[in-house]
Design a protein around this motif. Structure first.
Motif, PDB file in Angstrom:
ATOM      1  N   ALA A 141      31.959  36.156  52.325  1.00 60.78           N
ATOM      2  CA  ALA A 141      31.020  37.038  53.017  1.00 60.78           C
ATOM      3  C   ALA A 141      31.760  38.164  53.731  1.00 60.78           C
ATOM      4  CB  ALA A 141      30.186  36.238  54.017  1.00 60.78           C
ATOM      5  N   PHE A 142      32.826  37.826  54.460  1.00 61.67           N
ATOM      6  CA  PHE A 142      33.599  38.864  55.149  1.00 61.67           C
ATOM      7  C   PHE A 142      34.286  39.801  54.149  1.00 61.67           C
ATOM      8  CE2 PHE A 142      33.590  35.921  58.890  1.00 61.67           C
ATOM      9  CZ  PHE A 142      32.996  36.805  59.775  1.00 61.67           C
ATOM     10  N   MET A 143      34.747  39.241  53.016  1.00 63.93           N
ATOM     11  CA  MET A 143      35.417  40.069  52.021  1.00 63.93           C
ATOM     12  C   MET A 143      34.432  41.062  51.394  1.00 63.93           C
ATOM     13  SD  MET A 143      37.592  38.878  48.660  1.00 63.93           S
ATOM     14  CE  MET A 143      36.119  38.365  47.752  1.00 63.93           C
ATOM     15  N   PHE A 144      33.231  40.580  51.022  1.00 62.34           N
ATOM     16  CA  PHE A 144      32.236  41.473  50.430  1.00 62.34           C
ATOM     17  C   PHE A 144      31.778  42.537  51.426  1.00 62.34           C
ATOM     18  CE2 PHE A 144      30.875  37.763  47.520  1.00 62.34           C
ATOM     19  CZ  PHE A 144      31.877  38.100  46.621  1.00 62.34           C
ATOM     20  N   PHE A 145      31.627  42.138  52.683  1.00 64.10           N
ATOM     21  CA  PHE A 145      31.172  43.079  53.708  1.00 64.10           C
ATOM     22  C   PHE A 145      32.201  44.188  53.934  1.00 64.10           C
ATOM     23  CE2 PHE A 145      30.343  44.479  58.082  1.00 64.10           C
ATOM     24  CZ  PHE A 145      28.971  44.733  57.994  1.00 64.10           C
ATOM     25  N   SER A 146      33.478  43.867  53.703  1.00 65.21           N
ATOM     26  CA  SER A 146      34.550  44.831  53.956  1.00 65.21           C
ATOM     27  C   SER A 146      34.905  45.669  52.735  1.00 65.21           C
ATOM     28  CB  SER A 146      35.813  44.096  54.437  1.00 65.21           C
ATOM     29  OG  SER A 146      35.528  43.277  55.554  1.00 65.21           O
ATOM     30  N   LEU A 147      34.258  45.404  51.608  1.00 58.58           N
ATOM     31  CA  LEU A 147      34.624  46.108  50.381  1.00 58.58           C
ATOM     32  C   LEU A 147      34.354  47.608  50.497  1.00 58.58           C
ATOM     33  CD1 LEU A 147      33.291  43.879  47.443  1.00 58.58           C
ATOM     34  CD2 LEU A 147      35.660  44.362  48.011  1.00 58.58           C
ATOM     35  N   PRO A 148      35.337  48.453  50.218  1.00 57.37           N
ATOM     36  CA  PRO A 148      35.043  49.897  50.082  1.00 57.37           C
ATOM     37  C   PRO A 148      34.189  50.110  48.829  1.00 57.37           C
ATOM     38  CG  PRO A 148      37.405  49.471  50.367  1.00 57.37           C
ATOM     39  CD  PRO A 148      36.763  48.155  50.084  1.00 57.37           C
ATOM     40  N   VAL A 149      33.085  50.810  48.972  1.00 60.41           N
ATOM     41  CA  VAL A 149      32.130  50.944  47.872  1.00 60.41           C
ATOM     42  C   VAL A 149      32.772  51.584  46.650  1.00 60.41           C
ATOM     43  CG1 VAL A 149      29.968  52.032  47.171  1.00 60.41           C
ATOM     44  CG2 VAL A 149      30.160  51.005  49.430  1.00 60.41           C
ATOM     45  N   PHE A 150      33.530  52.654  46.864  1.00 61.53           N
ATOM     46  CA  PHE A 150      34.098  53.377  45.725  1.00 61.53           C
ATOM     47  C   PHE A 150      35.123  52.523  44.976  1.00 61.53           C
ATOM     48  CE2 PHE A 150      36.574  54.315  49.505  1.00 61.53           C
ATOM     49  CZ  PHE A 150      37.881  54.142  49.095  1.00 61.53           C
ATOM     50  N   TRP A 151      35.904  51.722  45.714  1.00 64.67           N
ATOM     51  CA  TRP A 151      36.913  50.877  45.081  1.00 64.67           C
ATOM     52  C   TRP A 151      36.250  49.745  44.291  1.00 64.67           C
ATOM     53  CZ3 TRP A 151      38.425  45.696  46.286  1.00 64.67           C
ATOM     54  CH2 TRP A 151      39.587  45.266  45.651  1.00 64.67           C
ATOM     55  N   ALA A 152      35.243  49.104  44.898  1.00 63.67           N
ATOM     56  CA  ALA A 152      34.522  48.039  44.194  1.00 63.67           C
ATOM     57  C   ALA A 152      33.811  48.587  42.960  1.00 63.67           C
ATOM     58  CB  ALA A 152      33.518  47.383  45.138  1.00 63.67           C
ATOM     59  N   VAL A 154      34.786  51.071  41.060  1.00 59.64           N
ATOM     60  CA  VAL A 154      35.791  51.286  40.010  1.00 59.64           C
ATOM     61  C   VAL A 154      36.145  49.959  39.331  1.00 59.64           C
ATOM     62  CG1 VAL A 154      38.172  51.975  39.574  1.00 59.64           C
ATOM     63  CG2 VAL A 154      36.719  53.370  41.054  1.00 59.64           C
ATOM     64  N   LEU A 155      36.299  48.892  40.122  1.00 60.36           N
ATOM     65  CA  LEU A 155      36.593  47.579  39.550  1.00 60.36           C
ATOM     66  C   LEU A 155      35.453  47.102  38.655  1.00 60.36           C
ATOM     67  CD1 LEU A 155      38.226  45.610  42.509  1.00 60.36           C
ATOM     68  CD2 LEU A 155      39.346  46.681  40.550  1.00 60.36           C
ATOM     69  N   LEU A 156      34.215  47.303  39.100  1.00 58.68           N
ATOM     70  CA  LEU A 156      33.067  46.902  38.295  1.00 58.68           C
ATOM     71  C   LEU A 156      33.012  47.684  36.991  1.00 58.68           C
ATOM     72  CD1 LEU A 156      30.241  46.462  40.949  1.00 58.68           C
ATOM     73  CD2 LEU A 156      31.218  44.686  39.508  1.00 58.68           C
ATOM     74  N   LYS A 157      33.329  48.961  37.042  1.00 62.98           N
ATOM     75  CA  LYS A 157      33.350  49.761  35.815  1.00 62.98           C
ATOM     76  C   LYS A 157      34.398  49.230  34.836  1.00 62.98           C
ATOM     77  CE  LYS A 157      31.670  54.305  37.285  1.00 62.98           C
ATOM     78  NZ  LYS A 157      32.003  55.750  37.331  1.00 62.98           N
ATOM     79  N   GLU A 158      35.565  48.890  35.378  1.00 62.17           N
ATOM     80  CA  GLU A 158      36.656  48.435  34.519  1.00 62.17           C
ATOM     81  C   GLU A 158      36.363  47.089  33.875  1.00 62.17           C
ATOM     82  OE1 GLU A 158      40.220  48.094  32.495  1.00 62.17           O
ATOM     83  OE2 GLU A 158      39.353  49.852  33.460  1.00 62.17           O
ATOM     84  N   TYR A 159      35.939  46.108  34.713  1.00 63.49           N
ATOM     85  CA  TYR A 159      35.772  44.749  34.206  1.00 63.49           C
ATOM     86  C   TYR A 159      34.341  44.450  33.766  1.00 63.49           C
ATOM     87  CZ  TYR A 159      40.403  43.899  36.092  1.00 63.49           C
ATOM     88  OH  TYR A 159      41.750  43.962  36.342  1.00 63.49           O
ATOM     89  N   GLY A 160      33.354  45.083  34.407  1.00 62.74           N
ATOM     90  CA  GLY A 160      31.964  44.798  34.057  1.00 62.74           C
ATOM     91  C   GLY A 160      31.424  45.661  32.942  1.00 62.74           C
ATOM     92  N   ALA A 161      32.098  46.769  32.660  1.00 59.30           N
ATOM     93  CA  ALA A 161      31.622  47.669  31.608  1.00 59.30           C
ATOM     94  C   ALA A 161      32.655  47.807  30.485  1.00 59.30           C
ATOM     95  CB  ALA A 161      31.290  49.041  32.201  1.00 59.30           C
ATOM     96  N   ILE A 162      33.788  48.395  30.780  1.00 55.41           N
ATOM     97  CA  ILE A 162      34.762  48.723  29.731  1.00 55.41           C
ATOM     98  C   ILE A 162      35.269  47.463  29.035  1.00 55.41           C
ATOM     99  CG2 ILE A 162      37.001  49.778  29.273  1.00 55.41           C
ATOM    100  CD1 ILE A 162      36.440  51.661  31.656  1.00 55.41           C
ATOM    101  N   ARG A 163      35.769  46.505  29.807  1.00 55.53           N
ATOM    102  CA  ARG A 163      36.336  45.297  29.179  1.00 55.53           C
ATOM    103  C   ARG A 163      35.245  44.405  28.614  1.00 55.53           C
ATOM    104  NH1 ARG A 163      41.899  43.421  32.184  1.00 55.53           N
ATOM    105  NH2 ARG A 163      42.678  45.528  32.632  1.00 55.53           N
ATOM    106  N   PHE A 164      34.073  44.363  29.263  1.00 63.79           N
ATOM    107  CA  PHE A 164      32.975  43.571  28.701  1.00 63.79           C
ATOM    108  C   PHE A 164      32.527  44.158  27.367  1.00 63.79           C
ATOM    109  CE2 PHE A 164      28.420  42.978  28.005  1.00 63.79           C
ATOM    110  CZ  PHE A 164      28.333  41.596  28.025  1.00 63.79           C
ATOM    111  N   ASN A 165      32.440  45.472  27.266  1.00 64.14           N
ATOM    112  CA  ASN A 165      32.050  46.092  26.003  1.00 64.14           C
ATOM    113  C   ASN A 165      33.063  45.814  24.898  1.00 64.14           C
ATOM    114  OD1 ASN A 165      29.697  47.231  27.058  1.00 64.14           O
ATOM    115  ND2 ASN A 165      30.730  49.106  27.700  1.00 64.14           N
ATOM    116  N   ASP A 166      34.340  45.795  25.266  1.00 57.47           N
ATOM    117  CA  ASP A 166      35.367  45.435  24.273  1.00 57.47           C
ATOM    118  C   ASP A 166      35.194  43.989  23.820  1.00 57.47           C
ATOM    119  OD1 ASP A 166      36.432  47.959  24.517  1.00 57.47           O
ATOM    120  OD2 ASP A 166      37.952  47.358  25.999  1.00 57.47           O
TER     121      ASP A 166
END
Length: 507
Positions: A141-152, A154-166
């Motif tokens: 909970a503390f980790m998610f609350f502290s996540l910088p939106v732009f950084w999270a 970018v990670l979602l784009k990399e692992y949730g989109a690009i690598r998932f599509n591959d």
């Protein structure tokens, strides 16, 4: 209560009025709306400057421009809003309608998911206070609350989109990966359910075995590219949901409520089979028609079986009917997944930019998937950020309520722990959470600016950012009108919810 609501409405109106004046003044003084034209080498530059001055009424005093905007907003009372035009001469009302529908689609889903997940996690961590599950949930909970939106993002784009599509192009999972996933899920489930060592071993081991066998089967039949649930799985899942809802409300010992929910499952199954053809074709009319039929069945079933528990039976049956309708829709969506992979952009379903594929032409369910897949990543991001606060607030509120005298009295009377938690503690713990829901919903609409920018959504964030960048007050004021009104309305609903949750507040 009516006087209280009217007084709050009057105060809220004054706050909105003052805020709109401040927003307008700050926006028009934030830069030069003609800066791009002044630096232009276009031979028609002077005419373009004169045209923009006329369109934006830059030669008029600021108070006249603000008064004109305020008068246009006042016409919303009679259904003819006039929010002006942007600097390109496009009607802002039409831009606002498109942007608001896109943002509300994102914010509503994120808020609902955050409430469900966050409140459930908060209750579980309060019940399992100082357990391993509590510590892990608190850390996350503390980790998610502290996540910088732009950084999270970018990670979602990399692992949730690009690598998932591959991966989805030729999905394959090794036995080691499946073992690891099954083991993690087993640990999570046994931590959530708790109990003695034997119970933890049974729940964790059972979850591990089920997940391991299911994922091996999915991998063998290429389920990830050709998924489906089938009516048998839908019915079994609906039965499980019915048993869960009954156990949380009255307990399985109340046969009348149990029979009402089971009857709802059976009758809704028949309705889904009858509508199978129209559902396969797909339309919103058929989907909402099935939901309406299921709810009518639930109300009739709860009324017939309910007896002295009629009210609870009706609400439990309605919940069961809603969940089963969702399962039927999920089955249709999964069935359309294989066809969608064949027509979407080179078989890559998750996009990193935009809210839908431009000029996409497919079946109803394929278009549903197209919009839904683009919704996944920003929804996950906003949900993770919001779920952290719901978890912590729910945990703190539940722990405070569980120490109250009336909770100890309920336990001393011999009531089951389920009854103590759901009927005595949880309802009173919801009062402070209601405030968070009201502020969070309004805040997400405004806070989605950065998320929409990163994911390229043409929503309220884009409208606000473009207006502020170009020093154009009309789009900015339209953004303020929606977010400010949302804040006022949600806080009013929170006040009404207080009176429902705690009858003492009504007086």
């Amino acid at each position: 209560m009516i006087k209280f609501i009217l007084r709050r409405l009057g105060i809220s109106f004054l706050i909105l009025l003052g805020g709109s004046l401040l927003m307008f003044v700050l926006t028009i003084n934030s830069g030069d709306p003609l800066a791009d034209l002044r630096e232009s080498n276009d031979p028609n530059r002077d005419n373009l400057i004169a045209q923009r001055i006329d369109t934006m009424r830059l030669e008029d005093p600021w108070y006249e421009r603000y008064g004109s905007w305020l008068a246009g907003v006042g016409r919303c009372v009679v259904g003819s809003c006039d929010l002006g035009v942007n600097r390109a001469g496009i009607d802002v009302s039409s831009l606002l309608a498109s942007a608001a529908s896109s943002t509300l689609r994102l914010v509503l889903l994120s808020t609902v998911l955050a409430i469900i997940i966050g409140v459930a996690m908060g209750i579980l961590t309060a019940i399992r206070q100082y357990s391993g599950f509590d510590y892990i949930a608190t850390l996350l909970a503390f980790m998610f609350f502290s996540l910088p939106v732009f950084w999270a993002a970018v990670l979602l784009k990399e692992y949730g989109a690009i690598r998932f599509n591959d991966w989805i192009a030729d999905p394959d999972m090794s036995v080691v990966t499946i073992l690891l996933i099954a083991a993690v899920l087993g640990l999570i489930v046994q931590g959530m359910l708790g109990g003695d060592a034997r119970r933890r071993l049974v729940t964790g081991g059972g979850t591990f075995a089920f997940v391991f066998a299911a994922m091996l089967y999915f991998d063998a039949v290429n389920w990830y590219r050709q998924p489906a649930l089938g009516i048998v799985v839908v019915v079994l899942a609906a039965l499980g949901a019915a048993l869960l809802l009954v156990s949380l409300t009255t307990g399985l010992g109340n046969r009348r409520v149990l029979y009402a929910s089971l009857t709802t499952v059976a009758a809704t199954t028949v309705a889904a089979l009858v509508l199978d053809g129209p559902l396969s074709e797909g339309s919103w009319a058929v989907v909402f028609g099935l939901l309406a039929v299921a709810i009518v069945i639930a109300v009739v079933s709860g009324w017939f079986w309910g007896g002295f528990s009629r009210r609870v039976a009706i609400w439990t049956s309605v919940g069961t009917a809603t969940i089963m309708t969702g399962l039927v829709v999920a089955d249709q969506v999964l069935t359309a997944w294989g066809g969608y992979l064949g027509v979407v952009r080179n078989g890559r379903p998750i996009s990193t930019i935009g809210s839908e594929t431009p000029n996409f032409n497919g079946t109803f369910w394929q278009e549903f998937l197209d919009k839904g897949t683009q919704l996944i990543l920003p929804t996950i991001l906003l949900t993770l950020i919001s779920v952290a606060s719901y978890t912590r607030y729910t945990r703190a509120s539940m722990l405070e309520v569980l120490e109250q005298d009336y909770v100890r009295t309920a336990r001393s009377k011999g009531l089951s722990e389920r009854t103590v938690i759901t009927k005595h503690a949880f309802r009173n713990a919801l009062i402070p959470i209601t405030t968070i829901v009201a502020f969070d919903f309004a805040g997400l609409i405004g806070g989605a600016v950065l998320t929409e920018t990163v994911f390229g959504w043409k929503g309220m964030g884009e409208l606000f950012r473009t207006g502020l960048t170009t020093v154009d007050p009309a789009p900015v004021m339209a953004f303020y009108l929606v977010t400010g009104t949302a804040a006022v309305v949600m806080n009013m609903l929170a006040d009404i919810a207080y009176a429902f949750l705690d009858p003492r507040i009504r007086r």
